[in-house]
Design a protein around this motif. Structure first.
Motif, PDB file in Angstrom:
ATOM      1  N   ASP A  77      24.849  25.191  44.350  1.00 17.90           N
ATOM      2  CA  ASP A  77      25.981  24.275  44.166  1.00 17.90           C
ATOM      3  C   ASP A  77      27.247  24.974  43.683  1.00 17.90           C
ATOM      4  O   ASP A  77      28.318  24.374  43.670  1.00 17.90           O
ATOM      5  N   LEU A  78      27.156  26.210  43.249  1.00  8.58           N
ATOM      6  CA  LEU A  78      28.313  26.915  42.708  1.00  8.58           C
ATOM      7  C   LEU A  78      29.347  27.180  43.795  1.00  8.58           C
ATOM      8  O   LEU A  78      28.992  27.540  44.924  1.00  8.58           O
ATOM      9  N   ARG A  79      30.629  27.008  43.461  1.00  9.89           N
ATOM     10  CA  ARG A  79      31.718  27.223  44.408  1.00  9.89           C
ATOM     11  C   ARG A  79      32.802  28.096  43.768  1.00  9.89           C
ATOM     12  O   ARG A  79      32.928  28.129  42.550  1.00  9.89           O
ATOM     13  N   PRO A  80      33.598  28.772  44.597  1.00  9.14           N
ATOM     14  CA  PRO A  80      34.646  29.647  44.045  1.00  9.14           C
ATOM     15  C   PRO A  80      35.699  28.870  43.262  1.00  9.14           C
ATOM     16  O   PRO A  80      36.066  27.758  43.623  1.00  9.14           O
ATOM     17  N   TYR A  81      36.190  29.492  42.205  1.00 12.20           N
ATOM     18  CA  TYR A  81      37.315  28.981  41.432  1.00 12.20           C
ATOM     19  C   TYR A  81      38.383  30.068  41.388  1.00 12.20           C
ATOM     20  O   TYR A  81      38.097  31.247  41.625  1.00 12.20           O
ATOM     21  N   PRO A  82      39.617  29.707  41.087  1.00 14.06           N
ATOM     22  CA  PRO A  82      40.681  30.720  41.011  1.00 14.06           C
ATOM     23  C   PRO A  82      40.391  31.765  39.935  1.00 14.06           C
ATOM     24  O   PRO A  82      39.694  31.494  38.963  1.00 14.06           O
ATOM     25  N   GLN A  83      40.959  32.941  40.148  1.00 15.74           N
ATOM     26  CA  GLN A  83      40.850  34.034  39.171  1.00 15.74           C
ATOM     27  C   GLN A  83      42.220  34.352  38.594  1.00 15.74           C
ATOM     28  O   GLN A  83      43.235  34.235  39.275  1.00 15.74           O
ATOM     29  N   SER A  84      42.236  34.780  37.352  1.00 14.72           N
ATOM     30  CA  SER A  84      43.470  35.288  36.758  1.00 14.72           C
ATOM     31  C   SER A  84      43.695  36.717  37.245  1.00 14.72           C
ATOM     32  O   SER A  84      42.762  37.360  37.744  1.00 14.72           O
ATOM     33  N   PRO A  85      44.903  37.249  37.119  1.00 15.06           N
ATOM     34  CA  PRO A  85      45.138  38.646  37.511  1.00 15.06           C
ATOM     35  C   PRO A  85      44.302  39.600  36.662  1.00 15.06           C
ATOM     36  O   PRO A  85      43.979  39.295  35.509  1.00 15.06           O
ATOM     37  N   PRO A 177      37.571  43.632  39.749  1.00 13.59           N
ATOM     38  CA  PRO A 177      38.838  43.182  39.159  1.00 13.59           C
ATOM     39  C   PRO A 177      38.781  42.707  37.716  1.00 13.59           C
ATOM     40  O   PRO A 177      39.808  42.313  37.171  1.00 13.59           O
ATOM     41  N   LYS A 178      37.621  42.716  37.079  1.00 11.26           N
ATOM     42  CA  LYS A 178      37.519  42.152  35.735  1.00 11.26           C
ATOM     43  C   LYS A 178      36.877  43.126  34.750  1.00 11.26           C
ATOM     44  O   LYS A 178      36.345  44.169  35.131  1.00 11.26           O
ATOM     45  N   SER A 179      36.896  42.744  33.469  1.00 11.24           N
ATOM     46  CA  SER A 179      36.435  43.628  32.403  1.00 11.24           C
ATOM     47  C   SER A 179      34.985  43.405  32.019  1.00 11.24           C
ATOM     48  O   SER A 179      34.442  44.125  31.171  1.00 11.24           O
ATOM     49  N   CYS A 180      34.333  42.402  32.604  1.00 12.29           N
ATOM     50  CA  CYS A 180      32.902  42.190  32.396  1.00 12.29           C
ATOM     51  C   CYS A 180      32.362  41.427  33.607  1.00 12.29           C
ATOM     52  O   CYS A 180      33.132  41.009  34.481  1.00 12.29           O
ATOM     53  N   CYS A 181      31.060  41.257  33.666  1.00 11.48           N
ATOM     54  CA  CYS A 181      30.418  40.468  34.719  1.00 11.48           C
ATOM     55  C   CYS A 181      29.819  39.215  34.095  1.00 11.48           C
ATOM     56  O   CYS A 181      29.157  39.298  33.059  1.00 11.48           O
ATOM     57  N   THR A 182      30.041  38.084  34.721  1.00 14.37           N
ATOM     58  CA  THR A 182      29.432  36.828  34.271  1.00 14.37           C
ATOM     59  C   THR A 182      28.776  36.169  35.479  1.00 14.37           C
ATOM     60  O   THR A 182      29.460  35.715  36.385  1.00 14.37           O
ATOM     61  N   SER A 183      27.461  36.143  35.481  1.00  9.84           N
ATOM     62  CA  SER A 183      26.709  35.615  36.629  1.00  9.84           C
ATOM     63  C   SER A 183      26.112  34.265  36.249  1.00  9.84           C
ATOM     64  O   SER A 183      25.281  34.182  35.342  1.00  9.84           O
ATOM     65  N   VAL A 184      26.548  33.227  36.922  1.00 10.57           N
ATOM     66  CA  VAL A 184      26.172  31.858  36.572  1.00 10.57           C
ATOM     67  C   VAL A 184      25.192  31.299  37.609  1.00 10.57           C
ATOM     68  O   VAL A 184      25.424  31.409  38.820  1.00 10.57           O
ATOM     69  N   ASN A 185      24.099  30.751  37.115  1.00 10.77           N
ATOM     70  CA  ASN A 185      23.107  30.067  37.952  1.00 10.77           C
ATOM     71  C   ASN A 185      22.605  30.938  39.097  1.00 10.77           C
ATOM     72  O   ASN A 185      21.976  31.956  38.860  1.00 10.77           O
ATOM     73  N   GLU A 186      22.919  30.582  40.367  1.00 15.74           N
ATOM     74  CA  GLU A 186      22.333  31.300  41.491  1.00 15.74           C
ATOM     75  C   GLU A 186      23.015  32.623  41.804  1.00 15.74           C
ATOM     76  O   GLU A 186      22.566  33.352  42.697  1.00 15.74           O
TER      77      GLU A 186
END
Length: 223
Positions: A77-85, A177-186
């Motif tokens: 069910d996860l979908r893309p969301y906008p990212q900050s720079p 592009p980011k300073s850490c990894c956050t893996s949610v659900n699937e």
């Protein structure tokens, strides 16, 4: 859950074991809610201009993201969301930078067959890096709660690294592009923080790595 993971791992192993010069993951193995394509191959690209995640003089970042295809098949069910720079690192704020910080290309491959004997000074630096990594992970973990975005977690990780004069290792590693990894659900691993607020019941893996005085340390936790 065990069957779900097995169904994912088996086709991945089949792809990895197939003879080829390299491997590009199929679309359903794309790694994050921003749908950056996971690619692993032996071709090396030439260094590009710019400053990656490092330096005040950067005018642009060597980071490219791909928009999801209209017919992309999601695993859940996860979908893309906008990212900050991507967040920038001032070189004077850290003790050392990794060799990929400027152009995104790691140069030092190391050796899997050589046992390096550490000096007392090396051990002191390793312990300091490990302590800093644990502290940063604890800060990140304390923010995992409903309503908080993974981008907010990334911001806190970035700030905490700099407060300890450490470089956030994921930033611009092969253009991440980011300073850490956050893996949610699937999301299996290496998820890219974005603006999606966490929800009650989400399973969140927070994966951070700090580079302090020449040493990378990588702890992670599931929440």
């Amino acid at each position: 859950m065990a069957m779900f993971r097995l169904q994912i791992i088996l086709p991945l192993l089949t792809t990895l074991l197939a003879p080829s010069a390299g491997f590009t993951a199929p679309s359903h193995f794309q790694t994050s809610s921003s749908c950056m394509t996971l690619q692993m191959n032996k071709r090396r690209s030439a260094p590009r201009a710019g400053a990656g995640g490092f330096g005040k003089k950067a005018t642009s970042l060597n980071i490219k993201t791909k928009k999801p295809k209209p017919n992309f098949v999601y695993a859940g069910d996860l979908r893309p969301y906008p990212q900050s720079p991507p967040r920038i690192v001032d070189p004077s704020a850290v003790l050392a930078i990794p060799d990929y910080a400027i152009d995104g290309i790691p140069k030092n491959k190391g050796s899997s067959t050589t046992i390096e004997i550490k000096s007392e000074e090396d051990i002191v630096k390793m312990r300091a890096a490990g302590r800093a990594a644990r502290e940063v992970l604890d800060i990140a973990g304390s923010l995992v709660k409903p309503g908080v975005t993974t981008d907010e977690i990334d911001e806190a990780v970035h700030r905490a690294c700099l407060e300890r004069k450490a470089y956030p290792s994921p930033l611009n590693y092969r253009n991440f592009p980011k300073s850490c990894c956050t893996s949610v659900n699937e999301v299996i691993c290496h998820g890219i923080p974005d603006m999606r607020p966490l929800e009650a019941g989400d399973v969140v893996n927070v994966d951070i790595t700090v580079y302090l005085d020449g040493y990378h340390v990588r702890p992670f936790e599931n929440h």
